[in-house]
Design a protein around this motif. Sequence first.
Motif, short mmCIF file in Angstrom:
data_model
loop_
_atom_site.label_atom_id
_atom_site.label_comp_id
_atom_site.label_asym_id
_atom_site.label_seq_id
_atom_site.Cartn_x
_atom_site.Cartn_y
_atom_site.Cartn_z
N VAL A 162 8.00 1.68 -3.44
CA VAL A 162 8.78 2.64 -2.68
C VAL A 162 9.83 1.89 -1.87
O VAL A 162 9.71 0.69 -1.61
CB VAL A 162 7.89 3.48 -1.75
CG1 VAL A 162 6.98 4.37 -2.56
CG2 VAL A 162 7.08 2.59 -0.82
N ALA A 163 10.86 2.59 -1.47
CA ALA A 163 11.96 1.98 -0.72
C ALA A 163 12.28 2.86 0.49
O ALA A 163 11.81 4.00 0.61
CB ALA A 163 13.20 1.83 -1.60
N VAL A 164 13.09 2.33 1.38
CA VAL A 164 13.48 3.05 2.59
C VAL A 164 14.07 4.41 2.23
O VAL A 164 13.82 5.42 2.93
CB VAL A 164 14.48 2.22 3.41
CG1 VAL A 164 15.12 3.05 4.52
CG2 VAL A 164 13.79 0.99 4.02
N ILE A 222 12.75 -2.53 1.40
CA ILE A 222 11.78 -2.09 2.37
C ILE A 222 12.27 -2.44 3.77
O ILE A 222 13.16 -3.27 3.95
CB ILE A 222 10.39 -2.73 2.12
CG1 ILE A 222 10.43 -4.26 2.27
CG2 ILE A 222 9.86 -2.32 0.76
CD1 ILE A 222 9.05 -4.91 2.18
N SER A 223 11.66 -1.81 4.75
CA SER A 223 12.09 -1.99 6.14
C SER A 223 11.48 -3.24 6.75
O SER A 223 10.43 -3.73 6.31
CB SER A 223 11.65 -0.77 6.97
OG SER A 223 11.79 -1.00 8.35
N VAL A 224 12.13 -3.75 7.79
CA VAL A 224 11.49 -4.75 8.63
C VAL A 224 10.35 -4.07 9.37
O VAL A 224 10.19 -2.85 9.35
CB VAL A 224 12.49 -5.37 9.63
CG1 VAL A 224 13.55 -6.16 8.91
CG2 VAL A 224 13.11 -4.29 10.51
N PHE A 271 0.82 -1.20 0.00
CA PHE A 271 0.00 0.00 0.00
C PHE A 271 0.86 1.26 0.00
O PHE A 271 0.53 2.26 0.63
CB PHE A 271 -0.95 -0.02 1.20
CG PHE A 271 -1.98 -1.10 1.12
CD1 PHE A 271 -3.24 -0.86 0.60
CD2 PHE A 271 -1.68 -2.40 1.53
CE1 PHE A 271 -4.18 -1.87 0.50
CE2 PHE A 271 -2.62 -3.42 1.45
CZ PHE A 271 -3.88 -3.16 0.92
N GLY A 272 1.98 1.18 -0.71
CA GLY A 272 2.80 2.36 -0.91
C GLY A 272 3.69 2.75 0.25
O GLY A 272 4.16 3.88 0.31
N LEU A 273 3.95 1.82 1.17
CA LEU A 273 4.83 2.09 2.29
C LEU A 273 6.00 1.12 2.28
O LEU A 273 5.80 -0.09 2.07
CB LEU A 273 4.08 1.97 3.63
CG LEU A 273 2.97 2.99 3.86
CD1 LEU A 273 2.22 2.67 5.15
CD2 LEU A 273 3.54 4.40 3.92
N PRO A 274 7.22 1.58 2.51
CA PRO A 274 8.39 0.69 2.47
C PRO A 274 8.61 -0.04 3.79
O PRO A 274 9.65 0.07 4.42
CB PRO A 274 9.53 1.66 2.16
CG PRO A 274 9.13 2.93 2.82
CD PRO A 274 7.63 3.00 2.69
N GLN A 275 7.59 -0.81 4.21
CA GLN A 275 7.69 -1.54 5.47
C GLN A 275 7.01 -2.89 5.33
O GLN A 275 5.86 -2.98 4.88
CB GLN A 275 7.01 -0.75 6.61
CG GLN A 275 7.16 -1.44 7.95
CD GLN A 275 6.34 -0.78 9.06
OE1 GLN A 275 6.29 -1.27 10.18
NE2 GLN A 275 5.69 0.33 8.76
N ASN A 276 7.70 -3.94 5.73
CA ASN A 276 7.17 -5.30 5.67
C ASN A 276 6.37 -5.55 6.96
O ASN A 276 6.84 -6.18 7.90
CB ASN A 276 8.33 -6.30 5.55
CG ASN A 276 7.85 -7.70 5.25
OD1 ASN A 276 6.72 -7.91 4.85
ND2 ASN A 276 8.73 -8.67 5.43
N ARG A 277 5.13 -5.07 6.97
CA ARG A 277 4.31 -5.09 8.18
C ARG A 277 2.97 -5.75 7.88
O ARG A 277 2.18 -5.23 7.09
CB ARG A 277 4.08 -3.66 8.68
CG ARG A 277 3.31 -3.55 10.00
CD ARG A 277 2.99 -2.09 10.31
NE ARG A 277 2.55 -1.90 11.68
CZ ARG A 277 3.37 -1.68 12.70
NH1 ARG A 277 4.67 -1.61 12.50
NH2 ARG A 277 2.90 -1.52 13.92
N VAL A 278 2.71 -6.88 8.49
CA VAL A 278 1.45 -7.60 8.28
C VAL A 278 0.56 -7.41 9.50
O VAL A 278 0.99 -7.66 10.63
CB VAL A 278 1.69 -9.10 8.03
CG1 VAL A 278 0.37 -9.83 7.83
CG2 VAL A 278 2.60 -9.31 6.82
#
Length: 443
Positions: free
Chosen positions: A203-205, A346-348, A153-160
Amino acid sequence: MGKIRFVDLFAGIGGIRLAFEQAAYSLEIEAECVLSSEIDSDAQFVYEKNFGHKPLGDIHLIEQLPEHEFLLAGFPCQAFSHAGKKEGFGDTRGTLFFEITRLLDTYKPQAFIFENVRGLYSHEKGRTLATIKHEIENRGYSFNAFLLNSANFGLPQNRVRIYLVGILDASPTFGLISDVGPKDSHSYNPQQLSLFYPLKKSVAVADVLEENPDNKYDCSSAFVEVLKQIYNNDLNRLHGVRLIDYRGGNSIHSWELGLRGKCSADEIELMNRFILKRRNKIFGNEQDGKLLTRDQIASFFDHPNLEEILDSLVAKRYLKIINGQYKPVAGNFSFEVYKFLDPSKISVTLVASDANRLGVYHNNRVRRITPREAARLQGFADSFILHPNDNKAYHQLGNSVSINVVKAVAQEVIMKTLYYTQQRTQRFENAIAHSSRNNQKPV
């Protein structure tokens, strides 16, 4: 429904509210918060700074909800300790989810959006989620659960996270698609998982990094010097590196940093082999934590001075002896950084406990990410006011929601709710008209 009203429970710093308001605005609908609740005083402080009013405190003290159409709640992940012990469902008594159902019984809105951690999906082998579904459906709502990754969703974070949604007296089909995304933040490829968020350039960090943050975020010179020694002055090799003592791979360990005393090349080699080899099945069926004898260590580290090396590592407390077997003294050694983000990836997952120890090598600086960068990872605009205490800001952001994801979920729920409300209104008007015609007397 020109204006929609909503209630914001377990509000935190207001992430769900902010996303819901953005969703309503994107649909040209006015949204009004008629009640918010958050027990943490630091979160209340930030919420008031951004929204102009202080949330109510303890949810247990709220007796009844005012009129509203949407109920929002990022309820805490409690243990649901009684789950699965009654008629195939868990028992929600004593949990904070029970407070939601209690308040739902005082006023039933048209729809709800709940957010929680991914583990809720499989907690107690699914019985906890079944309990929640049972309680919600008993109150006349549809129930859908989606596992969504912020990276889609356009955010550089691997968050479930899990998103629970439902509409009163309806059977909607949502356009959202569950996808937990990559196991590793370095292998991410973007997916289109909502009609509101079509596939775009990933996107990336690097897209969220500040160009010149305050020097207080720099790592210590001693720490940086050790890193330079490890990587032969090529600090670009820090991208994606973990600092952890019980895994191998792309990691740096306390013995390589010399946190308990400088280690020789042989001592480092032995420790690095130890943490990899002790996972082998030939030494036992345990996945982790295997204790090895001297002879077992010698099977993968044949060295004429093995005894001296082992004694030295025990003296420095990198190893300890238990019943004649050796075990690494591994754990959290308060590394200045526990993970270096790769600017091109992407970030953790940002978490409350150690969001303040995510690092990055950027513009020739080895530093921790800033609270503003953490906020950007969650989709907060730079206009959002953060807590002035950095550690509290990191903690709050790690506990918050990803704005982009909640916005996409809210857009779907608002649109579906408006549709079903219109359908119910039309059926009601048709019934009135039909009744009126039948009651007319012939001339």
